[in-house]
Design a protein around this motif. Structure first.
Motif, PDB file in Angstrom:
ATOM      1  N   ALA A   1     155.165  32.042 -34.208  1.00  0.00           N
ATOM      2  CA  ALA A   1     155.452  31.163 -35.351  1.00  0.00           C
ATOM      3  C   ALA A   1     154.193  30.464 -35.841  1.00  0.00           C
ATOM      4  CB  ALA A   1     156.518  30.138 -34.971  1.00  0.00           C
ATOM      5  N   VAL A   2     153.370  29.992 -34.905  1.00  0.00           N
ATOM      6  CA  VAL A   2     152.134  29.319 -35.299  1.00  0.00           C
ATOM      7  C   VAL A   2     151.244  30.287 -36.074  1.00  0.00           C
ATOM      8  CG1 VAL A   2     149.997  28.286 -34.455  1.00  0.00           C
ATOM      9  CG2 VAL A   2     152.173  27.654 -33.402  1.00  0.00           C
ATOM     10  N   LEU A   3     151.137  31.489 -35.544  1.00  0.00           N
ATOM     11  CA  LEU A   3     150.303  32.500 -36.173  1.00  0.00           C
ATOM     12  C   LEU A   3     150.824  32.857 -37.560  1.00  0.00           C
ATOM     13  CD1 LEU A   3     147.845  34.160 -35.577  1.00  0.00           C
ATOM     14  CD2 LEU A   3     149.288  35.884 -34.528  1.00  0.00           C
ATOM     15  N   GLU A   4     152.112  33.052 -37.651  1.00  0.00           N
ATOM     16  CA  GLU A   4     152.723  33.421 -38.928  1.00  0.00           C
ATOM     17  C   GLU A   4     152.496  32.315 -39.959  1.00  0.00           C
ATOM     18  OE1 GLU A   4     156.874  34.221 -38.584  1.00  0.00           O
ATOM     19  OE2 GLU A   4     156.883  35.543 -40.362  1.00  0.00           O
ATOM     20  N   PHE A   5     152.692  31.097 -39.530  1.00  0.00           N
ATOM     21  CA  PHE A   5     152.498  29.987 -40.461  1.00  0.00           C
ATOM     22  C   PHE A   5     151.056  29.917 -40.954  1.00  0.00           C
ATOM     23  CE2 PHE A   5     151.376  25.603 -41.461  1.00  0.00           C
ATOM     24  CZ  PHE A   5     152.313  25.329 -42.443  1.00  0.00           C
ATOM     25  N   LEU A   6     150.130  30.103 -40.022  1.00  0.00           N
ATOM     26  CA  LEU A   6     148.714  30.078 -40.382  1.00  0.00           C
ATOM     27  C   LEU A   6     148.389  31.143 -41.408  1.00  0.00           C
ATOM     28  CD1 LEU A   6     146.608  29.472 -37.174  1.00  0.00           C
ATOM     29  CD2 LEU A   6     146.242  28.435 -39.404  1.00  0.00           C
ATOM     30  N   ILE A   7     148.939  32.327 -41.201  1.00  0.00           N
ATOM     31  CA  ILE A   7     148.593  33.445 -42.068  1.00  0.00           C
ATOM     32  C   ILE A   7     149.198  33.293 -43.451  1.00  0.00           C
ATOM     33  CG2 ILE A   7     149.014  35.910 -42.437  1.00  0.00           C
ATOM     34  CD1 ILE A   7     148.430  36.304 -39.457  1.00  0.00           C
TER      35      ILE A   7
ATOM     36  N   SER B   1     149.963  30.598 -44.862  1.00  0.00           N
ATOM     37  CA  SER B   1     149.550  29.361 -45.514  1.00  0.00           C
ATOM     38  C   SER B   1     148.317  29.572 -46.369  1.00  0.00           C
ATOM     39  CB  SER B   1     149.265  28.298 -44.452  1.00  0.00           C
ATOM     40  OG  SER B   1     148.628  27.190 -45.047  1.00  0.00           O
ATOM     41  N   GLU B   2     148.411  29.135 -47.609  1.00  0.00           N
ATOM     42  CA  GLU B   2     147.253  29.213 -48.492  1.00  0.00           C
ATOM     43  C   GLU B   2     146.301  28.073 -48.173  1.00  0.00           C
ATOM     44  OE1 GLU B   2     146.584  31.562 -50.945  1.00  0.00           O
ATOM     45  OE2 GLU B   2     148.238  32.584 -49.913  1.00  0.00           O
ATOM     46  N   LYS B   3     146.869  26.977 -47.672  1.00  0.00           N
ATOM     47  CA  LYS B   3     146.068  25.823 -47.302  1.00  0.00           C
ATOM     48  C   LYS B   3     145.295  26.103 -46.013  1.00  0.00           C
ATOM     49  CE  LYS B   3     148.428  23.516 -50.446  1.00  0.00           C
ATOM     50  NZ  LYS B   3     149.789  23.147 -50.138  1.00  0.00           N
ATOM     51  N   HIS B   4     144.651  25.111 -45.515  1.00  0.00           N
ATOM     52  CA  HIS B   4     143.964  25.186 -44.231  1.00  0.00           C
ATOM     53  C   HIS B   4     144.530  24.062 -43.388  1.00  0.00           C
ATOM     54  CE1 HIS B   4     141.455  27.142 -47.196  1.00  0.00           C
ATOM     55  NE2 HIS B   4     140.900  27.829 -46.245  1.00  0.00           N
ATOM     56  N   PRO B   5     145.637  24.333 -42.717  1.00  0.00           N
ATOM     57  CA  PRO B   5     146.411  23.249 -42.107  1.00  0.00           C
ATOM     58  C   PRO B   5     145.737  22.633 -40.887  1.00  0.00           C
ATOM     59  CG  PRO B   5     147.355  25.368 -41.537  1.00  0.00           C
ATOM     60  CD  PRO B   5     146.244  25.649 -42.497  1.00  0.00           C
ATOM     61  N   THR B   6     146.088  21.381 -40.631  1.00  0.00           N
ATOM     62  CA  THR B   6     145.691  20.727 -39.397  1.00  0.00           C
ATOM     63  C   THR B   6     146.710  21.077 -38.315  1.00  0.00           C
ATOM     64  OG1 THR B   6     147.012  18.759 -39.833  1.00  0.00           O
ATOM     65  CG2 THR B   6     144.777  18.781 -40.717  1.00  0.00           C
ATOM     66  N   ALA B   7     146.386  20.751 -37.077  1.00  0.00           N
ATOM     67  CA  ALA B   7     147.330  21.001 -35.984  1.00  0.00           C
ATOM     68  C   ALA B   7     148.648  20.288 -36.263  1.00  0.00           C
ATOM     69  CB  ALA B   7     146.728  20.533 -34.666  1.00  0.00           C
TER      70      ALA B   7
ATOM     71  N   ILE C   1     150.861  22.032 -38.802  1.00  0.00           N
ATOM     72  CA  ILE C   1     151.570  23.154 -38.195  1.00  0.00           C
ATOM     73  C   ILE C   1     152.742  22.648 -37.365  1.00  0.00           C
ATOM     74  CG2 ILE C   1     151.332  25.106 -36.614  1.00  0.00           C
ATOM     75  CD1 ILE C   1     148.329  25.134 -37.359  1.00  0.00           C
ATOM     76  N   TYR C   2     152.471  21.637 -36.592  1.00  0.00           N
ATOM     77  CA  TYR C   2     153.504  21.036 -35.745  1.00  0.00           C
ATOM     78  C   TYR C   2     154.701  20.603 -36.584  1.00  0.00           C
ATOM     79  CZ  TYR C   2     155.620  17.678 -32.514  1.00  0.00           C
ATOM     80  OH  TYR C   2     156.477  16.985 -31.731  1.00  0.00           O
ATOM     81  N   LYS C   3     154.420  19.910 -37.671  1.00  0.00           N
ATOM     82  CA  LYS C   3     155.495  19.406 -38.537  1.00  0.00           C
ATOM     83  C   LYS C   3     156.240  20.550 -39.211  1.00  0.00           C
ATOM     84  CE  LYS C   3     154.497  14.656 -39.364  1.00  0.00           C
ATOM     85  NZ  LYS C   3     153.061  14.438 -39.078  1.00  0.00           N
ATOM     86  N   ALA C   4     155.476  21.562 -39.608  1.00  0.00           N
ATOM     87  CA  ALA C   4     156.093  22.677 -40.333  1.00  0.00           C
ATOM     88  C   ALA C   4     157.064  23.451 -39.448  1.00  0.00           C
ATOM     89  CB  ALA C   4     155.011  23.604 -40.876  1.00  0.00           C
ATOM     90  N   LEU C   5     156.815  23.457 -38.159  1.00  0.00           N
ATOM     91  CA  LEU C   5     157.639  24.256 -37.258  1.00  0.00           C
ATOM     92  C   LEU C   5     158.672  23.417 -36.516  1.00  0.00           C
ATOM     93  CD1 LEU C   5     154.891  26.614 -35.801  1.00  0.00           C
ATOM     94  CD2 LEU C   5     156.409  26.989 -37.747  1.00  0.00           C
ATOM     95  N   GLU C   6     158.735  22.143 -36.856  1.00  0.00           N
ATOM     96  CA  GLU C   6     159.678  21.235 -36.212  1.00  0.00           C
ATOM     97  C   GLU C   6     161.118  21.731 -36.350  1.00  0.00           C
ATOM     98  OE1 GLU C   6     159.249  17.348 -37.822  1.00  0.00           O
ATOM     99  OE2 GLU C   6     158.603  16.501 -35.919  1.00  0.00           O
ATOM    100  N   GLY C   7     161.449  22.215 -37.549  1.00  0.00           N
ATOM    101  CA  GLY C   7     162.800  22.687 -37.797  1.00  0.00           C
ATOM    102  C   GLY C   7     163.181  23.840 -36.890  1.00  0.00           C
TER     103      GLY C   7
ATOM    104  N   ALA D   1     151.096  19.861 -27.750  1.00  0.00           N
ATOM    105  CA  ALA D   1     150.158  20.551 -26.868  1.00  0.00           C
ATOM    106  C   ALA D   1     150.238  22.055 -27.063  1.00  0.00           C
ATOM    107  CB  ALA D   1     150.441  20.182 -25.420  1.00  0.00           C
ATOM    108  N   THR D   2     151.431  22.561 -27.317  1.00  0.00           N
ATOM    109  CA  THR D   2     151.594  23.998 -27.541  1.00  0.00           C
ATOM    110  C   THR D   2     150.811  24.439 -28.771  1.00  0.00           C
ATOM    111  OG1 THR D   2     153.778  23.959 -26.539  1.00  0.00           O
ATOM    112  CG2 THR D   2     153.284  25.825 -27.960  1.00  0.00           C
ATOM    113  N   VAL D   3     150.884  23.647 -29.806  1.00  0.00           N
ATOM    114  CA  VAL D   3     150.130  23.981 -31.015  1.00  0.00           C
ATOM    115  C   VAL D   3     148.637  24.024 -30.703  1.00  0.00           C
ATOM    116  CG1 VAL D   3     149.562  23.271 -33.360  1.00  0.00           C
ATOM    117  CG2 VAL D   3     151.887  22.971 -32.503  1.00  0.00           C
TER     118      VAL D   3
END
Lengths: 144, 144
Positions: free
Chosen positions: A25-31, A33-39, A42-48, A56-58
């Motif tokens: 999920a972290v990898l998918e979100f990063l890829i 994402s057009e932005k350059h997210p902070t940790a 990513i954490y917030k985006a995957l909360e759901g 720590a996992t992130v």
DNA sequence: TAAACTATTTATAAAGATTATAATGTAATA
DNA sequence: TATTACATTATAATCTTTATAAATAGTTTA
């Protein structure tokens, strides 16, 4: 699934790194994402999707990705690092006002590296460069 | 007292900033330092002279100096900012191994700025660039 | 000079990002 | 299945930097 994600997963497999749901999920979100997210982004985006996931996992996974060469960590003046999974050579233009980061392709500054080597005697490995300014949406509206 | 210190003090006066003993000491240390110290480096260096000085004072004064344009704040990958009172145009070469920072003069990359403007539509104000590598003292000794 | 005002320092707490630790869970392997 | 190694979680700890409030010192003005 994007080609880039496929390739990234393949790189993980080759490195003997397990592909867990969180990691995926972290990898998918990063890829995607057009932005350059902070940790934290990513954490917030995957909360759901992963209500129990730890920050720590992130961080752990971002470190793994970085070590493999899947992502680059960008440290600017502000407090937190940003992560960029576009590993192709490019530079960034950053808005002083809103922090927006735009990719920007330019022939790599190899001459700078070789001159730096000559002047300083370093074995040069790489360089970084960013351009700063005001983006379109932050420009003051001109009055007539 | 160095010319540079004189000039800096003059700039402070002109800006209406008081020159306290602590402020003077921070500035003096910055100027005589060949390195690019962190706030903590400065704090530790002045501990002997000012046993009661607070870290906050160091940070406050560095902020004042930065706002006046006396020092530049350098943010690299590592945890803490470094401060450079050499305001003349120059770049830095940084050792990946020991963190040493060496100044390095190179004609400013104005072309990059103007091209970035054209491509992205930003009003470009400035840029930053650093070159990374291994310094002389950290190079492995070659065996014959 | 005395009083009032302002800037600065100090001490301390708080914030925010990141890392470390220990316990638990999950997958791989023999 | 038992063993081992890897991952995740929850939490605490660390580190840098900023904020706050009280105390101090310097400056201005009456």
């Amino acid at each position: 699934m994007s080609d880039q994600l496929h390739e990234a997963l393949e790189m993980l497999r080759e490195s003997g790194v397990r592909i867990t749901p969180q990691r995926h999920a972290v990898l998918e979100f990063l890829i995607q994402s057009e932005k350059h997210p902070t940790a934290d982004d990513i954490y917030k985006a995957l909360e759901g999707k992963f209500p129990n996931m730890s920050v720590a996992t992130v961080y752990n996974n971002l470190r793994v990705f970085r070590e493999i060469g899947l992502v680059r960590e960008l440290t600017y003046g502000d407090s937190s690092s940003r992560f960029d999974c576009n590993t192709s050579d490019h530079y960034h233009v950053i808005c002083d006002k809103c922090g927006k980061i735009v990719d920007f392709h330019y022939p790599s500054l190899e001459e700078v590296e070789s001159i730096a080597e000559q002047i300083t005697g370093f074995d040069v490995s790489h360089h970084r460069m960013e351009v700063y300014g005001t983006c379109d949406s932050c420009k003051p509206v001109t009055s007539h």
